[in-house]
Write a protein that holds these residues in place. Structure first.
Motif, short mmCIF file in Angstrom:
data_model
loop_
_atom_site.label_atom_id
_atom_site.label_comp_id
_atom_site.label_asym_id
_atom_site.label_seq_id
_atom_site.Cartn_x
_atom_site.Cartn_y
_atom_site.Cartn_z
N SER A 187 0.90 -1.29 -0.03
CA SER A 187 0.07 0.02 0.11
C SER A 187 0.67 1.30 0.17
O SER A 187 2.21 1.07 0.62
CB SER A 187 -0.85 -0.01 1.08
OG SER A 187 -0.13 0.18 2.40
N ASN B 47 0.57 3.88 1.90
CA ASN B 47 0.77 4.24 3.39
C ASN B 47 1.95 3.26 3.77
O ASN B 47 2.86 3.74 4.62
CB ASN B 47 -0.59 4.05 4.08
CG ASN B 47 -1.38 5.07 3.94
OD1 ASN B 47 -1.05 6.24 3.85
ND2 ASN B 47 -2.61 4.92 4.41
N PRO C 72 -7.63 4.81 -2.58
CA PRO C 72 -7.15 4.77 -1.27
C PRO C 72 -5.98 4.33 -0.89
O PRO C 72 -5.42 3.36 -1.46
CB PRO C 72 -8.33 4.17 -0.44
CG PRO C 72 -9.49 4.03 -1.61
CD PRO C 72 -8.88 4.00 -3.02
N ASP D 190 -4.67 2.98 1.49
CA ASP D 190 -4.66 1.71 2.40
C ASP D 190 -4.62 0.45 1.36
O ASP D 190 -4.51 -0.56 2.05
CB ASP D 190 -5.72 1.73 3.42
CG ASP D 190 -5.49 2.63 4.57
OD1 ASP D 190 -4.21 2.78 4.85
OD2 ASP D 190 -6.42 3.05 5.28
N ASP D 191 -5.22 0.74 0.06
CA ASP D 191 -5.26 -0.42 -0.76
C ASP D 191 -4.13 -1.04 -1.09
O ASP D 191 -3.03 -0.59 -1.58
CB ASP D 191 -6.16 -0.11 -1.71
CG ASP D 191 -7.44 0.18 -1.60
OD1 ASP D 191 -7.80 0.22 -0.37
OD2 ASP D 191 -8.34 0.20 -2.65
N THR E 267 -1.12 0.11 -3.94
CA THR E 267 -1.16 1.60 -4.44
C THR E 267 0.14 2.30 -4.45
O THR E 267 0.44 3.51 -4.89
CB THR E 267 -2.07 2.36 -3.52
OG1 THR E 267 -1.60 1.91 -2.06
CG2 THR E 267 -3.48 2.01 -3.76
N ALA F 84 -3.78 11.29 1.80
CA ALA F 84 -4.40 9.75 2.24
C ALA F 84 -5.94 10.31 2.73
O ALA F 84 -6.82 9.42 2.35
CB ALA F 84 -3.78 9.10 3.38
N GLU G 180 -7.87 11.21 -0.35
CA GLU G 180 -8.14 10.17 -1.37
C GLU G 180 -9.17 8.98 -0.71
O GLU G 180 -10.06 8.58 -1.46
CB GLU G 180 -7.00 9.33 -1.58
CG GLU G 180 -5.88 10.35 -2.38
CD GLU G 180 -6.63 10.82 -3.75
OE1 GLU G 180 -6.69 9.92 -4.58
OE2 GLU G 180 -7.04 11.99 -3.63
N LYS G 181 -9.10 8.95 0.49
CA LYS G 181 -10.07 8.03 1.15
C LYS G 181 -11.44 8.69 0.99
O LYS G 181 -12.52 7.78 0.94
CB LYS G 181 -9.64 7.70 2.43
CG LYS G 181 -10.50 6.69 3.25
CD LYS G 181 -9.87 6.21 4.65
CE LYS G 181 -10.82 5.08 4.99
NZ LYS G 181 -10.26 4.57 6.52
N GLN G 182 -11.63 9.92 1.29
CA GLN G 182 -12.93 10.48 1.26
C GLN G 182 -13.57 10.48 -0.04
O GLN G 182 -14.88 10.02 -0.29
CB GLN G 182 -12.79 11.89 1.85
CG GLN G 182 -12.44 12.17 3.30
CD GLN G 182 -12.36 13.47 3.79
OE1 GLN G 182 -11.97 14.46 2.89
NE2 GLN G 182 -12.67 13.74 5.00
N ASN H 104 -14.93 7.03 -0.94
CA ASN H 104 -15.88 6.70 -0.17
C ASN H 104 -17.25 7.69 -0.34
O ASN H 104 -18.13 7.45 0.41
CB ASN H 104 -15.83 6.64 1.31
CG ASN H 104 -14.79 5.70 1.64
OD1 ASN H 104 -14.66 4.75 1.08
ND2 ASN H 104 -13.86 5.86 2.81
N ASP I 272 -8.11 -1.36 -8.82
CA ASP I 272 -7.82 -1.90 -7.69
C ASP I 272 -7.09 -3.42 -8.00
O ASP I 272 -6.87 -3.72 -9.06
CB ASP I 272 -8.68 -2.06 -6.64
CG ASP I 272 -10.12 -2.85 -7.45
OD1 ASP I 272 -9.65 -3.49 -8.26
OD2 ASP I 272 -11.00 -2.55 -6.72
#
Length: 470
Positions: free
Chosen positions: A160, A162, A187, A189-190, A193, A320, A323-325, A328, A419
């Protein structure tokens, strides 16, 4: 007339497929819905006369590096690359900006205590760049051309973003990597990435992050002229709504995404294959702004004033979250913004003493929210006085992006979510993802490996699939 191959769509992949087939002596015709060719590689006077803005793609490390495109004599047709003094910069609050330079040694020195860590992971890929790209920009193979090199790359790339960034100690190094990794529009965490960060980071020290003089349209025009010199035909202003409308041909190639292929050829597809296309997933969209500016963007940090690309978003943690927001279904208050400032090195983009600006952020697929204010606020955060430089601007939400280019479903500029479930299997499986079984049809768009980007390799590999069968 009848043809050996007909291609629907004149983006870089459609043109690449056409060129490769024409090189082998096949008769090829490309149909384009719009009045101008290019797909995501077009330049227009979007705002005011004399200001030439790239409608979508702007900075082109993968076009410069593409094994197929660099084999073509595109410079003979006017393509001229401009290398910015700084490939990419990343401003931060209350501290100097981060950056990648063409020189690896200069970058190592710039990253300070993280310089040696950076050198350790990137040097093997710089030294083997051409060999690495041969496998990266290709469909999945259980036995790659360079298995040891790919294994070494994969051990890092499958992490990931992160997780990979944790190897750095400073905010600067982590932020620089985050800004590059966010080009994947996923995201952090994927799994996998980190891959795009590794590829584009390496590109900065090999081919750079250049842009074409006059705009991205220069890539399109050069490819089209070369295609036509090989005997290829292009017809614009023709929307193909069904394959039944096409002239007789041995082969049909779609420079389209699964949704469009279902609309155009659904009744001709094997049912099981059509069902797989129906399950194909699209990714986040983009909201884009183009600017006509009275002056260059007044970045506080001098490095940003020399960069072709500036990643705006602050720290790794901030990017981060953004991108997560957006992944989602939310709209970030402080979005990650990609900024390009091509007129700094190309005075053909704007009238004398004026400049252009190019920026976009990631939003939920299909979003219609106006992100103009958040984007300008983010730029103003690191470039106080930016608002005062704006003469005029032009905005495009995800609906406008799809209207401009039907391949951008819901504003997804990458031809589908990248993904781990679709990274190697887009659009329907691992092996020969270009051929539609039991038909004379093929997919040559970024919905096939290696995915989004102006590199033409999806079209090249689709043409290779055709040549194995025709």
């Amino acid at each position: 007339m009848s043809y050996d191959a007909i291609i629907i769509g004149s983006g870089p992949n459609g043109l690449a497929a056409g060129i490769h087939l024409a090189q082998k002596g096949l008769s090829v015709k490309i149909f384009e819905k719009s009045d101008t060719i290019g797909g995501g590689t077009r330049t227009q006077e979007l705002i005011q006369p004399g200001f030439y803005n790239d409608v979508c793609s702007a900075i082109h490390p993968l076009a410069k590096a593409s094994p197929f495109l660099k084999s073509l004599p595109l410079e003979e047709y006017g393509l001229e690359w401009i290398q910015p003094e700084v490939p990419v910069a990343h401003p931060l609050d209350n501290q100097p900006a981060g950056a990648l330079f063409r020189s690896l040694d200069k970058t190592i020195d710039h990253l300070g205590q993280d310089g040696k860590t950076y050198q350790k992971w990137i040097t093997p890929f710089i030294d083997s760049w051409d060999e690495l790209l041969t496998d990266i920009l290709a469909p999945f193979s259980p036995i790659p051309n360079n298995p040891i090199l790919m294994a070494r790359f994969g051990l890092k790339a499958l992490r990931s973003a992160n997780g990979f960034a944790k190897r750095y100690q400073t905010k600067k190094a982590r932020a620089v990597f985050a800004g590059i990794a966010a080009h994947g529009i996923m995201p952090f965490d994927d799994i996998a990435t980190a891959a795009i960060g590794l590829v584009l980071g390496t590109a900065a020290h090999t081919v750079g992050w250049p842009y074409p003089k006059g705009g991205s349209q220069a890539i399109t025009n050069a490819m089209a002229q070369h295609f036509q010199s090989l005997g290829g035909e292009i017809e614009t202003g023709v929307e193909i709504t069904s394959v039944d409308e096409l002239p007789e041909s041995q082969t049909i190639l779609f420079n389209n995404t699964p949704k469009q292929i279902l609309d155009i050829a659904g009744k001709h597809l094997p049912q099981s294959y059509a069902q797989k296309l129906q399950r194909y997933k699209y990714g986040q969209g983009v909201f884009k702004l183009d600017f006509a500016l009275s002056d260059p963007i007044p970045w506080k940090d001098e490095l940003c004033r020399k960069a072709g690309t500036v990643h705006v978003g602050g720290t790794l943690a901030e990017i981060a979250i953004s991108e997560k927001q957006s992944a989602n279904g939310k709209h970030p208050e402080k979005p990650y913004v990609l900024v390009a400032q091509q007129s700094l090195g190309d005075n053909s983009r704007a009238p004398s003493d004026n400049h252009t600006g190019w920026a976009y952020c990631h939003v939920p697929n299909g979003s219609t929210k106006n992100m103009t204010k958040p984007i300008i606020q983010q730029i103003e955060r690191f470039a106080p006085g930016f608002r005062d430089c704006i003469i005029d601007m032009h905005s495009m939400n995800t609906k406008a992006m799809q209207s401009y280019n039907p391949n951008y479903i819901g504003g997804d500029i990458n031809g589908g979510r990248a993904d781990i479930t679709q990274l190697f299997t887009r659009p329907t499986g691992l092996f020969d993802p270009y051929y539609i079984p039991k038909t004379n049809m093929y997919i040559a768009s970024s919905s096939t490996p290696p995915g989004g980007g102006v590199h033409g390799m999806c079209g090249y590999h689709a043409a290779e699939s055709v040549l194995r069968r025709i």
